[in-house]
Write a protein that holds these residues in place. Structure first.
Motif, PDB file in Angstrom:
ATOM      1  N   ALA A 145      52.781  41.981  -6.470  1.00 55.67           N
ATOM      2  CA  ALA A 145      52.295  42.510  -7.736  1.00 55.67           C
ATOM      3  C   ALA A 145      52.417  44.014  -7.775  1.00 55.67           C
ATOM      4  O   ALA A 145      52.393  44.679  -6.751  1.00 55.67           O
ATOM      5  CB  ALA A 145      50.830  42.104  -7.915  1.00 55.67           C
ATOM      6  N   PRO A 146      52.562  44.616  -8.992  1.00 55.38           N
ATOM      7  CA  PRO A 146      52.623  46.066  -9.104  1.00 55.38           C
ATOM      8  C   PRO A 146      51.369  46.685  -8.512  1.00 55.38           C
ATOM      9  O   PRO A 146      50.262  46.225  -8.746  1.00 55.38           O
ATOM     10  CB  PRO A 146      52.702  46.296 -10.617  1.00 55.38           C
ATOM     11  N   GLY A 147      51.575  47.762  -7.737  1.00 56.13           N
ATOM     12  CA  GLY A 147      50.456  48.472  -7.154  1.00 56.13           C
ATOM     13  C   GLY A 147      49.864  47.793  -5.938  1.00 56.13           C
ATOM     14  O   GLY A 147      48.871  48.253  -5.390  1.00 56.13           O
ATOM     15  N   ALA A 148      50.467  46.691  -5.502  1.00 61.88           N
ATOM     16  CA  ALA A 148      49.891  45.950  -4.378  1.00 61.88           C
ATOM     17  C   ALA A 148      49.916  46.763  -3.100  1.00 61.88           C
ATOM     18  O   ALA A 148      48.986  46.698  -2.303  1.00 61.88           O
ATOM     19  CB  ALA A 148      50.657  44.647  -4.169  1.00 61.88           C
ATOM     20  N   GLU A 149      50.965  47.545  -2.881  1.00 63.33           N
ATOM     21  CA  GLU A 149      51.065  48.317  -1.644  1.00 63.33           C
ATOM     22  C   GLU A 149      49.947  49.339  -1.566  1.00 63.33           C
ATOM     23  O   GLU A 149      49.339  49.547  -0.523  1.00 63.33           O
ATOM     24  CB  GLU A 149      52.424  49.018  -1.568  1.00 63.33           C
ATOM     25  N   ALA A 150      49.645  49.982  -2.715  1.00 66.62           N
ATOM     26  CA  ALA A 150      48.559  50.956  -2.721  1.00 66.62           C
ATOM     27  C   ALA A 150      47.239  50.283  -2.434  1.00 66.62           C
ATOM     28  O   ALA A 150      46.387  50.794  -1.711  1.00 66.62           O
ATOM     29  CB  ALA A 150      48.503  51.665  -4.070  1.00 66.62           C
ATOM     30  N   ALA A 151      47.041  49.087  -3.006  1.00 69.61           N
ATOM     31  CA  ALA A 151      45.793  48.370  -2.762  1.00 69.61           C
ATOM     32  C   ALA A 151      45.686  47.972  -1.304  1.00 69.61           C
ATOM     33  O   ALA A 151      44.619  48.019  -0.700  1.00 69.61           O
ATOM     34  CB  ALA A 151      45.725  47.138  -3.659  1.00 69.61           C
ATOM     35  N   LEU A 152      46.809  47.539  -0.718  1.00 70.20           N
ATOM     36  CA  LEU A 152      46.812  47.104   0.665  1.00 70.20           C
ATOM     37  C   LEU A 152      46.428  48.240   1.592  1.00 70.20           C
ATOM     38  O   LEU A 152      45.707  48.065   2.560  1.00 70.20           O
ATOM     39  CB  LEU A 152      48.204  46.574   1.031  1.00 70.20           C
ATOM     40  N   ASP A 153      46.883  49.467   1.278  1.00 67.40           N
ATOM     41  CA  ASP A 153      46.614  50.606   2.133  1.00 67.40           C
ATOM     42  C   ASP A 153      45.132  50.919   2.216  1.00 67.40           C
ATOM     43  O   ASP A 153      44.687  51.602   3.124  1.00 67.40           O
ATOM     44  CB  ASP A 153      47.382  51.831   1.636  1.00 67.40           C
ATOM     45  N   LYS A 154      44.331  50.460   1.233  1.00 65.35           N
ATOM     46  CA  LYS A 154      42.908  50.744   1.237  1.00 65.35           C
ATOM     47  C   LYS A 154      42.171  49.901   2.269  1.00 65.35           C
ATOM     48  O   LYS A 154      41.031  50.195   2.617  1.00 65.35           O
ATOM     49  CB  LYS A 154      42.325  50.495  -0.164  1.00 65.35           C
ATOM     50  N   SER A 155      42.790  48.852   2.719  1.00 67.79           N
ATOM     51  CA  SER A 155      42.174  48.000   3.729  1.00 67.79           C
ATOM     52  C   SER A 155      42.529  48.546   5.107  1.00 67.79           C
ATOM     53  O   SER A 155      43.698  48.766   5.401  1.00 67.79           O
ATOM     54  CB  SER A 155      42.701  46.567   3.591  1.00 67.79           C
ATOM     55  N   PRO A 156      41.528  48.788   5.987  1.00 72.27           N
ATOM     56  CA  PRO A 156      41.830  49.320   7.312  1.00 72.27           C
ATOM     57  C   PRO A 156      42.837  48.444   8.050  1.00 72.27           C
ATOM     58  O   PRO A 156      42.788  47.213   7.986  1.00 72.27           O
ATOM     59  CB  PRO A 156      40.466  49.305   8.007  1.00 72.27           C
ATOM     60  N   LEU A 157      43.745  49.082   8.771  1.00 72.60           N
ATOM     61  CA  LEU A 157      44.817  48.347   9.432  1.00 72.60           C
ATOM     62  C   LEU A 157      44.267  47.333  10.429  1.00 72.60           C
ATOM     63  O   LEU A 157      44.805  46.227  10.567  1.00 72.60           O
ATOM     64  CB  LEU A 157      45.770  49.320  10.135  1.00 72.60           C
ATOM     65  N   TYR A 158      43.183  47.669  11.123  1.00 74.35           N
ATOM     66  CA  TYR A 158      42.685  46.728  12.128  1.00 74.35           C
ATOM     67  C   TYR A 158      42.191  45.423  11.496  1.00 74.35           C
ATOM     68  O   TYR A 158      42.306  44.350  12.103  1.00 74.35           O
ATOM     69  CB  TYR A 158      41.590  47.373  12.988  1.00 74.35           C
ATOM     70  N   LEU A 159      41.683  45.514  10.249  1.00 73.48           N
ATOM     71  CA  LEU A 159      41.262  44.297   9.565  1.00 73.48           C
ATOM     72  C   LEU A 159      42.465  43.471   9.128  1.00 73.48           C
ATOM     73  O   LEU A 159      42.430  42.238   9.166  1.00 73.48           O
ATOM     74  CB  LEU A 159      40.400  44.640   8.356  1.00 73.48           C
ATOM     75  N   ARG A 160      43.528  44.138   8.715  1.00 72.34           N
ATOM     76  CA  ARG A 160      44.741  43.406   8.336  1.00 72.34           C
ATOM     77  C   ARG A 160      45.352  42.709   9.557  1.00 72.34           C
ATOM     78  O   ARG A 160      45.791  41.559   9.493  1.00 72.34           O
ATOM     79  CB  ARG A 160      45.749  44.365   7.707  1.00 72.34           C
ATOM     80  N   ILE A 161      45.373  43.428  10.688  1.00 71.33           N
ATOM     81  CA  ILE A 161      45.899  42.822  11.914  1.00 71.33           C
ATOM     82  C   ILE A 161      45.042  41.626  12.314  1.00 71.33           C
ATOM     83  O   ILE A 161      45.551  40.558  12.673  1.00 71.33           O
ATOM     84  CB  ILE A 161      45.955  43.863  13.048  1.00 71.33           C
ATOM     85  N   ARG A 162      43.731  41.795  12.242  1.00 71.89           N
ATOM     86  CA  ARG A 162      42.834  40.675  12.562  1.00 71.89           C
ATOM     87  C   ARG A 162      43.133  39.462  11.699  1.00 71.89           C
ATOM     88  O   ARG A 162      43.233  38.333  12.198  1.00 71.89           O
ATOM     89  CB  ARG A 162      41.386  41.107  12.342  1.00 71.89           C
ATOM     90  N   ASP A 163      43.271  39.681  10.381  1.00 69.18           N
ATOM     91  CA  ASP A 163      43.482  38.559   9.470  1.00 69.18           C
ATOM     92  C   ASP A 163      44.820  37.869   9.717  1.00 69.18           C
ATOM     93  O   ASP A 163      44.922  36.642   9.657  1.00 69.18           O
ATOM     94  CB  ASP A 163      43.402  39.038   8.019  1.00 69.18           C
ATOM     95  N   VAL A 164      45.849  38.642   9.992  1.00 65.49           N
ATOM     96  CA  VAL A 164      47.163  38.052  10.253  1.00 65.49           C
ATOM     97  C   VAL A 164      47.125  37.212  11.525  1.00 65.49           C
ATOM     98  O   VAL A 164      47.625  36.083  11.569  1.00 65.49           O
ATOM     99  CB  VAL A 164      48.233  39.157  10.353  1.00 65.49           C
ATOM    100  N   LEU A 165      46.520  37.747  12.588  1.00 64.94           N
ATOM    101  CA  LEU A 165      46.451  37.002  13.845  1.00 64.94           C
ATOM    102  C   LEU A 165      45.571  35.759  13.701  1.00 64.94           C
ATOM    103  O   LEU A 165      45.904  34.687  14.233  1.00 64.94           O
ATOM    104  CB  LEU A 165      45.905  37.904  14.954  1.00 64.94           C
ATOM    105  N   ALA A 166      44.456  35.891  12.980  1.00 63.02           N
ATOM    106  CA  ALA A 166      43.574  34.739  12.777  1.00 63.02           C
ATOM    107  C   ALA A 166      44.283  33.637  12.005  1.00 63.02           C
ATOM    108  O   ALA A 166      44.153  32.446  12.324  1.00 63.02           O
ATOM    109  CB  ALA A 166      42.305  35.175  12.043  1.00 63.02           C
TER     110      ALA A 166
END
Length: 345
Positions: A13-34
């Motif tokens: 979606a438009p603007g998704a990358e900007a929204a994604l950047d607001k989430s701390p990287l460690y939480l994104r890594i956690r969610d992907v691994l989980a």
């Protein structure tokens, strides 16, 4: 926070990358691994090491370490008699599987989780250069010349400057020109006042959410560093600063408080770029024992003592930082790069 599937779906979606950047990287890594563990893409018993996982996400090890701590607390991964973590519970030994982007769902449809921004390639050296130059007053920064100097496109140079702006290292003047903010004694005092007021509040709010395993690992690193000081690298010293002032405080749920702190914590970068680079490692260790005192208070759930110990540590560090900057100003005059010009007014 959205689950992994929603995060990946939102990326189109438009603007998704900007929204994604607001989430701390460690939480994104956690969610992907989980998610990879829950769906079986990561098999039970698969060995997870910080280095290979960090490589897949184009990150440092710090956010991976944070993600591992959260996954261990949730029972998704476990420790064993060896280095790293194993996926799932049980007593089986490690399965040494080769981690791939596809295994974690990081295929070409979702590159934003692992593709490093282009500005990162020039940022660390540029930040060091800017910190050293800021000791000698205000300078105008030419974006075009910076891009030429670093051999990158203008947008990459602009992105790096925008990152520096977030930390208060550069700013835009009334004509929207980039300027380097001078690092004088009054600014250092102002920044330390902010840190002394806000970091103790943040540590109290963060304390209940710092995973015990991660806190114990940080304490162990401090004890090891204290035993071998001064035989430490600048990176090792910076990692210890990051453990307390960035990683631990990052568990504070008050995001506005952390945003307010971000510019003030520029003073951490000052020491990083001066100690061991422009100056010798101090004869007396500058902060390790003080950090350990904060962790000792956290170990016994004494938030008030942790807060006061942290406040004291920040207050007593100010003269050290002022002294290092004064020594740099007296003993070292860096060449002004082609992209910078002193502001004389």
């Amino acid at each position: 926070m959205n689950g992994t599937g929603q995060v990946l779906a939102d990326m189109g979606a438009p603007g998704a990358e900007a929204a994604l950047d607001k989430s701390p990287l460690y939480l994104r890594i956690r969610d992907v691994l989980a998610d990879a563990a829950a769906t079986g893409r990561l098999p039970k018993g698969a060995l997870l090491l910080e280095g290979p996982v960090a490589g897949l996400f184009a990150s440092t090890r710090t956010p991976v370490r944070q993600a591992f701590a959260l996954l261990e607390a949730a029972g998704t991964i476990r420790r064993f008699d060896g280095r790293g973590f194993l996926v799932g519970q049980g007593r089986s030994g490690p399965k040494r599987v080769a981690l791939t982007a596809e295994m974690l769902g990081l295929d070409e449809e979702a590159p934003g989780l692992r593709k490093a921004p282009a500005w990162e390639a020039i940022y660390e050296g540029l930040e060091r250069e800017m910190v050293h130059l800021s000791v000698f007053g205000r300078h105008r920064i030419n974006e075009v010349e910076l891009a030429r100097d670093r051999g990158v496109g203008r947008q990459v140079a602009r992105d790096a400057l925008t990152r520096l702006e977030a930390y208060g290292i550069v700013e835009k003047d009334e004509r929207m020109r980039w300027t380097l903010v001078p690092l004088d004694e009054q600014r250092m005092r102002d920044l330390h006042d902010i840190r002394a007021a806000l970091e103790p509040l943040a540590i109290v709010q963060a304390a209940p959410f710092i995973p015990p395993a991660e806190r114990r690992a940080m304490t162990a690193r401090l004890e090891e560093a204290l035993a071998v000081y001064p035989h430490l690298t600048v990176k090792a010293m910076d990692d210890l600063e990051t453990d307390l002032h960035i990683t631990c405080l990052g568990y504070c749920l008050n995001r506005e408080l952390l945003i307010a702190l971000r510019r003030a914590q520029f003073t951490l970068n000052v020491s990083k770029h001066i100690i061991g680079v422009s100056h010798r490692m101090p004869a007396d260790e500058p902060f390790i024992a003080e950090h350990l005192a904060v962790f000792r208070a956290l170990d016994v759930d004494d938030g008030a003592r942790a807060a006061e110990t942290l406040r004291h540590h920040i207050v007593v560090s100010l003269p050290k930082v002022i002294g290092r900057v004064a020594e740099l100003r007296e003993a070292h005059r860096p060449a002004v790069p082609a992209y910078a010009a002193p502001v004389t007014r």
